[in-house]
Design an enzyme around this catalytic site. Structure first.
Site, PDB file in Angstrom:
ATOM      1  N   HIS A 152      23.882  -4.311  56.759  1.00 21.34           N
ATOM      2  CA  HIS A 152      24.790  -5.048  57.619  1.00 21.34           C
ATOM      3  C   HIS A 152      25.886  -5.700  56.776  1.00 21.34           C
ATOM      4  O   HIS A 152      25.722  -5.927  55.575  1.00 21.34           O
ATOM      5  CB  HIS A 152      24.037  -6.132  58.386  1.00 21.34           C
ATOM      6  CG  HIS A 152      23.107  -5.600  59.436  1.00 21.34           C
ATOM      7  ND1 HIS A 152      22.375  -6.432  60.240  1.00 21.34           N
ATOM      8  CD2 HIS A 152      22.801  -4.338  59.816  1.00 21.34           C
ATOM      9  CE1 HIS A 152      21.648  -5.712  61.087  1.00 21.34           C
ATOM     10  NE2 HIS A 152      21.890  -4.438  60.835  1.00 21.34           N
ATOM     11  N   GLU A 208      27.079  -8.816  56.653  1.00 24.80           N
ATOM     12  CA  GLU A 208      26.743 -10.091  56.020  1.00 24.80           C
ATOM     13  C   GLU A 208      25.883  -9.871  54.777  1.00 24.80           C
ATOM     14  O   GLU A 208      26.070 -10.531  53.752  1.00 24.80           O
ATOM     15  CB  GLU A 208      26.000 -11.012  56.998  1.00 24.80           C
ATOM     16  CG  GLU A 208      26.775 -11.327  58.259  1.00 24.80           C
ATOM     17  CD  GLU A 208      26.462 -10.404  59.419  1.00 24.80           C
ATOM     18  OE1 GLU A 208      26.477 -10.889  60.564  1.00 24.80           O
ATOM     19  OE2 GLU A 208      26.216  -9.198  59.205  1.00 24.80           O
ATOM     20  N   CYS A 218      20.355 -11.258  58.917  1.00 24.57           N
ATOM     21  CA  CYS A 218      21.631 -11.729  58.361  1.00 24.57           C
ATOM     22  C   CYS A 218      21.711 -13.251  58.384  1.00 24.57           C
ATOM     23  O   CYS A 218      22.218 -13.857  57.444  1.00 24.57           O
ATOM     24  CB  CYS A 218      22.797 -11.107  59.103  1.00 24.57           C
ATOM     25  SG  CYS A 218      22.943  -9.340  58.748  1.00 24.57           S
ATOM     26  N   CYS A 229      22.584 -11.391  63.051  1.00 21.95           N
ATOM     27  CA  CYS A 229      21.272 -11.137  63.646  1.00 21.95           C
ATOM     28  C   CYS A 229      20.273 -12.226  63.249  1.00 21.95           C
ATOM     29  O   CYS A 229      20.333 -12.800  62.171  1.00 21.95           O
ATOM     30  CB  CYS A 229      20.759  -9.749  63.264  1.00 21.95           C
ATOM     31  SG  CYS A 229      20.517  -9.461  61.493  1.00 21.95           S
TER      32      CYS A 229
END
Length: 145
Positions: A52, A54, A87, A77
């Site tokens: 992801h 982040e 994240c 998330c």
């Protein structure tokens, strides 16, 4: 919000836009980490949907992420289908002080959980900056509910 927030969020939106359609069932997210008015790291969700945005930005920033502001196009998330750190957990562990989010995420892995985790750890969370612009990124995204 400060005078530079829109500039940094627009950069996050541009990063995410570059990967729309390349992240499988995951949405393309942009994340820009800023400290003292300077971008220290930035990333978009990788092709195939992992890692992801982040996660990539925090890893790139390393210790410099402590005290930074993260500009994220979609709510970080709060849980992961893989069972690895979410994240929001990664942002907390990195010591990020503030997270500015463009759009909420209705996915069962987010849906307020990410923002709640951040706030519970003392991170300032501000939502809705440039939400209409960022929403165009997610017109085809169908979150798992």
């Amino acid at each position: 919000m400060n005078v530079h927030d829109e500039t940094f969020m627009r950069r996050a939106i541009a990063l995410a836009a570059g990967n729309v359609g390349r992240t499988a069932e995951n949405p393309s997210v942009g994340c820009v980490l800023v400290k003292d008015g300077v971008v220290i790291a930035e990333a978009a969700t990788a092709e195939g949907g992992r890692p992801h945005a982040e996660e990539l930005a925090v890893a790139a920033a390393g210790d410099a992420a402590a005290g930074a502001t993260a500009y994220v196009t979609l709510e970080p998330c709060g849980g992961r289908s893989t069972g690895t750190a979410s994240c929001s957990e990664r942002l907390v562990q990195a010591g990020v002080a503030r997270v500015v989010v463009a759009c909420a995420d209705a996915s069962k892995f987010a849906a307020g959980q990410g923002a709640a985790r951040l706030r519970g750890a003392g991170v300032v969370v501000e939502a809705g900056l440039l939400a209409e612009e960022a929403a165009m990124l997610y017109s085809g995204y169908r979150p798992r509910l």
